[in-house]
Every structure is written in structure tokens, then in C-alpha cells.
Design an enzyme around this catalytic site. Structure first.
Site, mmCIF file in Angstrom:
data_model
loop_
_atom_site.group_PDB
_atom_site.id
_atom_site.type_symbol
_atom_site.label_atom_id
_atom_site.label_comp_id
_atom_site.label_asym_id
_atom_site.label_seq_id
_atom_site.Cartn_x
_atom_site.Cartn_y
_atom_site.Cartn_z
ATOM 1 N N THR A 207 0.810 -1.210 0.000
ATOM 2 C CA THR A 207 0.000 0.000 0.000
ATOM 3 C C THR A 207 0.847 1.265 0.000
ATOM 4 O O THR A 207 0.315 2.362 0.037
ATOM 5 C CB THR A 207 -0.941 0.029 1.212
ATOM 6 O OG1 THR A 207 -0.197 -0.326 2.365
ATOM 7 C CG2 THR A 207 -2.089 -0.929 1.029
ATOM 8 N N GLY A 208 2.161 1.096 0.003
ATOM 9 C CA GLY A 208 3.025 2.266 -0.132
ATOM 10 C C GLY A 208 3.613 2.767 1.170
ATOM 11 O O GLY A 208 3.983 3.935 1.265
ATOM 12 N N THR A 210 6.531 1.857 2.573
ATOM 13 C CA THR A 210 7.944 2.155 2.344
ATOM 14 C C THR A 210 8.081 3.410 1.493
ATOM 15 O O THR A 210 8.902 4.285 1.781
ATOM 16 C CB THR A 210 8.621 0.964 1.634
ATOM 17 O OG1 THR A 210 8.287 -0.225 2.326
ATOM 18 C CG2 THR A 210 10.117 1.133 1.591
ATOM 19 N N HIS A 424 -22.866 -6.335 7.900
ATOM 20 C CA HIS A 424 -22.083 -6.870 9.023
ATOM 21 C C HIS A 424 -21.207 -5.774 9.638
ATOM 22 O O HIS A 424 -21.230 -5.545 10.846
ATOM 23 C CB HIS A 424 -21.228 -8.034 8.505
ATOM 24 C CG HIS A 424 -20.355 -8.662 9.520
ATOM 25 N ND1 HIS A 424 -20.606 -9.896 10.059
ATOM 26 C CD2 HIS A 424 -19.205 -8.247 10.098
ATOM 27 C CE1 HIS A 424 -19.668 -10.211 10.926
ATOM 28 N NE2 HIS A 424 -18.785 -9.216 10.963
ATOM 29 N N GLU A 425 -20.474 -5.092 8.789
ATOM 30 C CA GLU A 425 -19.548 -4.082 9.305
ATOM 31 C C GLU A 425 -20.276 -2.892 9.913
ATOM 32 O O GLU A 425 -19.878 -2.381 10.954
ATOM 33 C CB GLU A 425 -18.587 -3.604 8.202
ATOM 34 C CG GLU A 425 -17.682 -4.700 7.624
ATOM 35 C CD GLU A 425 -16.833 -5.392 8.689
ATOM 36 O OE1 GLU A 425 -16.526 -4.753 9.722
ATOM 37 O OE2 GLU A 425 -16.508 -6.583 8.499
ATOM 38 N N HIS A 428 -21.332 -3.769 13.408
ATOM 39 C CA HIS A 428 -20.275 -3.540 14.405
ATOM 40 C C HIS A 428 -20.213 -2.065 14.780
ATOM 41 O O HIS A 428 -20.190 -1.697 15.951
ATOM 42 C CB HIS A 428 -18.902 -3.894 13.801
ATOM 43 C CG HIS A 428 -18.601 -5.353 13.737
ATOM 44 N ND1 HIS A 428 -18.721 -6.187 14.811
ATOM 45 C CD2 HIS A 428 -18.111 -6.122 12.726
ATOM 46 C CE1 HIS A 428 -18.341 -7.412 14.449
ATOM 47 N NE2 HIS A 428 -17.969 -7.400 13.185
ATOM 48 N N ASP A 501 -15.227 -13.107 14.955
ATOM 49 C CA ASP A 501 -15.837 -12.250 15.974
ATOM 50 C C ASP A 501 -16.252 -13.074 17.183
ATOM 51 O O ASP A 501 -16.053 -12.667 18.327
ATOM 52 C CB ASP A 501 -17.100 -11.573 15.415
ATOM 53 C CG ASP A 501 -16.779 -10.603 14.289
ATOM 54 O OD1 ASP A 501 -15.628 -10.155 14.221
ATOM 55 O OD2 ASP A 501 -17.689 -10.305 13.493
HETATM 56 P P1 ADP Z 1 4.642 -1.500 1.391
HETATM 57 O O1 ADP Z 1 5.877 -0.938 1.993
HETATM 58 O O2 ADP Z 1 3.388 -0.905 1.982
HETATM 59 O O3 ADP Z 1 4.560 -2.969 1.321
HETATM 60 P P2 ADP Z 1 5.717 -0.321 -0.979
HETATM 61 O O4 ADP Z 1 5.912 1.071 -0.521
HETATM 62 O O5 ADP Z 1 6.918 -1.179 -0.977
HETATM 63 O O6 ADP Z 1 4.586 -1.016 -0.124
HETATM 64 O O7 ADP Z 1 5.030 -0.296 -2.416
HETATM 65 C C1 ADP Z 1 5.546 -1.014 -3.495
HETATM 66 C C2 ADP Z 1 5.393 -0.230 -4.767
HETATM 67 O O8 ADP Z 1 4.027 -0.105 -5.116
HETATM 68 C C3 ADP Z 1 5.902 1.190 -4.667
HETATM 69 O O9 ADP Z 1 7.256 1.253 -4.944
HETATM 70 C C4 ADP Z 1 5.050 1.916 -5.707
HETATM 71 O O10 ADP Z 1 5.583 1.739 -6.994
HETATM 72 C C5 ADP Z 1 3.741 1.179 -5.629
HETATM 73 N N1 ADP Z 1 2.813 1.871 -4.723
HETATM 74 C C6 ADP Z 1 2.311 1.361 -3.584
HETATM 75 N N2 ADP Z 1 1.486 2.222 -2.981
HETATM 76 C C7 ADP Z 1 1.485 3.335 -3.726
HETATM 77 C C8 ADP Z 1 0.819 4.603 -3.616
HETATM 78 N N3 ADP Z 1 0.008 4.879 -2.589
HETATM 79 N N4 ADP Z 1 1.049 5.521 -4.575
HETATM 80 C C9 ADP Z 1 1.854 5.242 -5.606
HETATM 81 N N5 ADP Z 1 2.502 4.071 -5.770
HETATM 82 C C10 ADP Z 1 2.330 3.114 -4.849
HETATM 83 ZN ZN ZN Z 2 -17.129 -8.933 12.117
#
Ligand code: ADP
Ligand code: ZN
Length: 606
Positions: A207-208, A210, A424-425, A428, A501
Site C-alpha cells: 500500500t506504499g 515504504t 455486518h460491518e 459492528h 468475531d
Molecule cells: P509497502 O511498503 O506498503 O509494502 P511499498 O511502498 O513497498 O509497499 O510499495 C511497493 C510499490 O508499489 C511502490 O514502490 C510503488 O511503486 C507502488 N505503490 C504502492 N502504494 C502506492 C501509492 N500509494 N502511490 C503510488 N505508488 C504506490
Molecule cells: Zn465482524
């Protein structure tokens, strides 16, 4: 490694050849027609000046006699070698050329030492290397002891900015303050501002997290140190701790900077949990805690870490002054997905029909990494088709490919299932909003997350809890039962989705009865020998305590009673608020994610 092998092998060969040459030279030269002389005769000939030259070998002297008168032939002779301290002197007096004296044999003796040593050395080397390979791919051979696997990466300029990270606006907002601090730490410390030392980025893989951490470094223009938690686990005892010390040392010297620990859960699992070989992890974790507590908050070093399993982290890591700020980095909603697709499509020539909005609509549940992957796949497809640009057809096909890859990992919900998950959600969330004291609702989502959770309601605790009153525990149970109850109310029956749950609700009820003496029937006794924090118990249910069968039955009854009571309470509540439930679920189905305050607004309407 093969180079090393070659070098040592050729050195070995060279010595063997030299040895052989010396050997052959010294022992084969005498094998000519030789006259054997007694040593005494040799000495007489020498004294008479008849010896032309001699060669000294280990056991004998070989020499040439001066030609007799009238003949040109040099006569060869040999004689045994005797310990004769005067020999050299006599030879010099007579001007006899001599070679291969003691020095010569000395060198050769050395060879006799060196060659076996080399052979042994070689064998040792290869055996040890074999052993090293046998240790598994984790350790690259015995020879790499001390060269720890957990590498500290330092990037002076990450060249990543917030513009490269999309769809995680809330997280970015929360991190702005950190950037300000790193840019002008003086300003903050002068005003006595409190800046978090540790920020935990929580969210599913890809999800980005890193990327976001690197972007913070990039935006602030500071050095980015990174290390991965999972690499620590493979190390030898003591190395991990010293690595952590190293890391902080380096970082302090380079302040302002960011230290990023990826996969914090690998290293920060609750102590005492998990199988053997955790000693290294514990030591490393302890060192991390020591370093975090030890560093001066005025030094502009910000520690960031990423995890997708915050619930298994050692609670000590989350105490105030450590990773006390959590930033949620979640899978993007539709608008977020569009933004991410746009970021990655920047470097790609898109055709006029390549509408990224269509793709964003097709990809609920995709992470940023998945979306980046789609653009990448589509580009490859276009190249393969000799196209100048990426068209919608490539994008769509890329989605299918990525989905096929993901389907093994994630479930894709059909419409009916989605509806169920939505009710469901909201169930909660509605219970949590209605009972005072429950943790506030951050967000409600039906974007599938991982294998187990089809949707989720995120409740963030307002503070660290060390004490919980009976009513609070009851409310927790009620919230957990809210999902199943809502399903029954709307669809007339429950589904399998509520299993987790129920497990958690039962665990809490059990703890209330067994550990906390909260059951009137069983009285104020603790039936567990040792009181463990609730959080640990939920993870690892304790083995049976020492009580009778009858008590066990009573415990079961009491647990059931507590659950039933809460169940009834929730049923009344949801029946009363059915309209809120319906409207909330519809909104959620429409938008995939809604915040707690939005649901509250709906609730207030009725
Ligand atoms: P995580 O650390 O959450 O597992 P990463 O930061 O390593 O994920 O993400 C891997 C790649 O996916 C990034 O280098 C980028 O190319 C792409 N990516 C992931 N999330 C995003 C985002 N929110 N916006 C743009 N690119 C993203
Ligand atoms: Zn639940």
C-alpha cells in the site's frame, strides 16, 4: 568465491611444481656414471687441489674432478655427506666452486612443511565451505560470520516526493508535521513542541508504506536509513543488537534523518510468543527499545516502521515515547486508485481511449503495488503488440492478469456477499457508536483485506489501556456481536463471516469469568494461576487451569450467559436502529469506505 578457489588451487599447483623440480633436480642429477669415493679420499683429492666443483645434496656430495693430464674429460664422483664443519673452509681455500649448500636444503625443508600445510589448508577450506553451504541459503557460508545479513541502507537523497504517493491523503496529512520538524528542528524544540519519536505505518502489503517513508525523507531533504526487521531473525545471537546500535549511531551522526524499519513485526513480535530461536529477536528488540528510550528528543532523528500486523507487536513497542503514533496506510478507494494509476501512467504514452477511471472502477481491493503492476503489464502488452501507445484493451487485459494472480491470495466477492459484509460491518460500527466508552470508530470498509477479513471496522483505542472496567469488556463483546446480529436482522440468518468475531467475544467472556473474577456465580476468584494481560490471552488461550470438572462446566455456563446477555442487548439496539443500519450499509456499498463520523451523522438524522 570461484575466484578464490581458483587462486588457492593455482598457488597449490605452483608449490607442487616447484617442489617437484627441486626434488627431481637433486635426486636425478647423480644418476649418471659416477665413481663412488670414500669421504676420506674425497678430502685427500680436495687437499691436493684435484676437485673442480661440487654440489652438496642432502645425503651426498657430487662433484667433478679436474681432468688428469693428457685428458680433457672431467670425471664425476660422489661421496657420502658427512657432518664436516671444515668443509666450506677447505672448499674456499682450494677455490672450489660449490652449490647446493645448507641453504638449499633449508629451502627444500621449508617446502616439505609448506606443501602439506597448503594441502591441509586447502582441504579445510573446501570442507568448511561445504559445511557453510549446508547451513541453508540464509547464511552464505561459514566465511560470512560477522558480516551480518541485515544491511543498513543509507540514501542521501531518496528523490521520492509526496507527489509520487497517491491515494493515502490522510497518512500524508499526518506526516506533514514530521517533515516540518525535520526541516527546521530548531523551531520546534524552541517552542517546546512535542514531536513523535516513532511512527508506525500500519497497513496491508503493497500500500506504499515504504514509499511513504522515503517520500517523507525526500520532502524533508534528509538521509533515509532503512533496514528490514525480517533480516534480523536470521542472524547470530548478539549481532542483531549490535546492528541496532550501529544503526542509531550512524543516524545520530547524520541527523536530521529518518530511520525506517520494514516488517517491524518480524522483530517486534510479543516477547515470549513464538517458537525457539527467539533469543536473538528478543535481544534485538530490547536493544531497539533501549535506543528509542535513550535518544535525545531534540536530536532530529525520526524512527518510522511498517507493519501489516500491529496486533502481534510487543506492547512495549507501542508505549508512549516509542511507536506511540500510528498512521493507517490502507488500500485505496476508487478516487485513490485513480490517483495512483495516474502517478504510474505518467511515464507511459496512453491512447485516447485509455480511461484510467474505468480501470479504477474495476479494481476494488487492489493495493498501490497491484495498480503499479497493472500499468506495467499493460505497457509490456503494448510493446509486444508493437503499439505506440497503451490503449484501454491492454489496460483491461492487464487487470485480468493481475486479478488472476491475486485470486489465489484474495477472494473476490460477489454482489450478495458484498452486501452481507456491508451490513455486518455497519452492525459492528453502530453498536460501537451507541454504547458509551467503546473505542471510537475510525473507518468502516468493505474493501477486502487479506484472506481472513472480508471487510473491517477499524476502532482505534484512544489511549493505552491497562485497566478495563466490567462494562467496557461487555461493550467490547457487544461490538463484536454486532456484525452477526445485523446479518440476522437483515437476512434472517447468520453467515460464516462472523466466526472470528465469536472467537474473540468468547475469549473476552472467558477471561472475565476465569481471570478477572467478574462473574457473580463463580465469585471473585481467579481460576488462572497467573494473570496475563488480556491482549496476550486473546492471542494464545491458556491451557486448562487446575479446577474441577464441575467448575469447568460452571465456567462454560457463565461464559454463555455473558455472551447471551450481550447478544440480546445488541439485538434490541439494532432492531431499534434498523433504518440507520440500512442507510449506513447502502452508503458503504456505494463508497466502499466511510468514516465513523459519517455513520454518526446518519445516526443523528433519525
Ligand atoms: P509497502 O511498503 O506498503 O509494502 P511499498 O511502498 O513497498 O509497499 O510499495 C511497493 C510499490 O508499489 C511502490 O514502490 C510503488 O511503486 C507502488 N505503490 C504502492 N502504494 C502506492 C501509492 N500509494 N502511490 C503510488 N505508488 C504506490
Ligand atoms: Zn465482524
Amino acid at each position: 568465491m570461484p575466484v578464490n578457489k581458483k587462486i588457492s588451487f593455482s598457488v597449490l599447483c605452483a608449490f607442487l611444481i616447484i617442489g617437484a623440480v627441486l626434488f627431481v633436480h637433486n635426486f636425478t642429477t647423480p644418476m649418471q656414471m659416477l665413481e663412488e669415493l670414500p669421504y676420506s679420499e674425497f678430502k685427500t683429492l680436495l687437499a691436493a687441489g684435484n676437485v673442480a666443483e661440487i654440489t652438496v645434496t642432502r645425503q651426498s656430495l657430487i662433484g667433478k674432478l679436474k681432468p688428469e693430464e693428457g685428458s680433457k674429460e672431467l670425471k664425476l664422483f660422489t661421496t657420502v655427506r658427512v657432518e664436516d664443519p671444515d668443509l666450506v673452509k677447505d672448499l674456499n681455500v682450494r677455490n672450489v666452486k660449490f652449490t647446493g649448500m645448507i641453504e638449499n636444503t633449508f629451502l627444500r625443508d621449508i617446502m616439505w612443511w609448506v606443501i602439506p600445510a597448503l594441502i591441509f589448508g586447502g582441504i579445510w577450506f573446501f570442507v568448511i565451505r561445504r559445511l557453510g553451504q549446508g547451513l541453508g541459503q540464509g547464511q552464505k557460508g561459514f566465511m560470512t560470520v560477522g558480516k551480518s545479513k541485515a544491511k543498513i541502507y543509507a540514501e542521501k537523497d531518496t528523490k521520492v516526493t509526496f507527489a509520487d504517493v497517491a491515494g493515502v491523503e490522510e497518512a500524508k496529512e499526518e506526516l506533514r508535521e514530521v517533515i516540518e520538524f525535520l526541516k527546521t528542528p530548531e523551531k520546534f524544540t524552541r517552542l517546546g513542541g512535542k514531536i513523535p519519536k516513532g511512527i508506525l505505518l500500519v497497513g496491508p502489503p503493497g500500500t506504499g508504506k515504504t514509499l511513504l517513508a522515503r517520500a517523507v525523507a525526500g520532502e524533508a531533504g534528509v538521509t533515509f536509513f532503512s533496514i528490514s526487521g525480517s533480516e534480523f531473525v536470521e542472524m547470530f545471537v548478539g549481532v542483531g543488537a549490535s546492528r541496532v546500535r550501529d544503526l542509531f549511531e550512524q543516524a545520530k551522526a547524520k541527523a536530521p534523518c529518518i530511520i525506517f524499519i520494514d516488517e517491524l513485526d518480524a522483530l517486534g513480535k510479543a516477547r515470549g510468543a513464538g517458537p525457539m530461536a527467539h533469543e536473538e529477536r528478543e535481544q534485538t528488540l530490547n536493544q531497539l527499545l533501549v535506543e528509542m528510550d535513550g535518544f535525545d528528543p531534540r536530536i532530529a532523528v525520526i524512527l518510522m516502521a511498517a507493519t501489516n500486523r500491529p496486533e502481534i507487536l510487543d506492547p512495549a513497542l507501542l508505549r508512549p515515547g516509542r511507536f506511540d503514533r500510528q498512521v493507517l496506510v490502507d488500500r485505496p478507494d476508487k478516487i485513490g486508485r485513480l490517483a495512483i494509476l495516474r502517478v504510474h501512467a505518467k511515464r507511459v504514452a496512453l491512447g485516447p481511449d485509455a480511461d484510467l477511471e474505468v480501470i479504477a472502477g474495476m479494481t476494488p481491493g487492489f493495493s498501490g503495488a497491484d495498480l503499479a503492476n497493472i500499468i506495467n503489464e499493460a505497457t509490456l502488452l503494448a510493446v509486444r503488440r508493437n503499439k505506440e501507445q497503451v490503449d484501454l484493451s491492454e489496460l483491461q487485459e492487464a487487470v485480468e492478469r493481475v486479478v488472476a494472480g491475486l485470486e489465489k491470495k484474495n477472494r473476490v466477492l460477489n454482489k450478495m456477499e458484498k452486501e452481507r459484509v456491508a451490513y455486518h460491518e455497519v452492525g459492528h460500527a453502530l453498536v460501537a457508536l451507541s454504547f458509551p466508552g467503546a473505542d471510537p470508530i475510525q473507518k468502516i470498509s468493505i474493501i477486502p483485506r487479506g484472506i481472513a477479513a472480508l471487510g473491517y471496522t477499524l476502532q482505534l483505542p484512544t489511549e493505552d489501556r491497562f485497566l478495563m472496567a466490567k462494562t467496557e469488556l461487555e461493550n467490547k463483546i457487544a461490538v463484536l456481536l454486532g456484525g452477526r446480529n445485523a446479518e440476522e436482522l437483515i437476512f434472517g440468518e447468520a453467515s460464516t463471516g462472523a466466526q472470528n468475531d465469536l472467537v474473540r467475544a468468547t475469549d473476552i467472556a472467558k477471561s472475565m469469568v476465569k481471570s478477572y473474577g467478574m462473574s457473580e456465580k463463580l465469585g471473585t476468584v481467579t481460576l488462572d494461576r497467573e494473570r496475563q494481560p488480556l491482549i496476550m490471552q486473546i492471542q494464545a488461550p491458556r491451557e486448562k487451569g487446575d479446577y474441577s470438572e464441575e467448575t469447568a462446566r460452571e465456567i462454560d455456563c457463565e461464559v454463555r450467559r455473558i455472551i447471551d446477555e450481550q447478544y440480546d442487548r445488541v439485538r434490541w439496539l439494532l432492531a431499534e436502529k434498523k433504518r440507520v443500519l440500512v442507510e449506513g450499509a447502502k452508503t458503504l456499498l456505494d463508497r466502499e469506505v466511510i468514516s465513523g463520523s459519517e455513520l454518526k451523522a446518519i445516526m443523528d438524522k433519525y
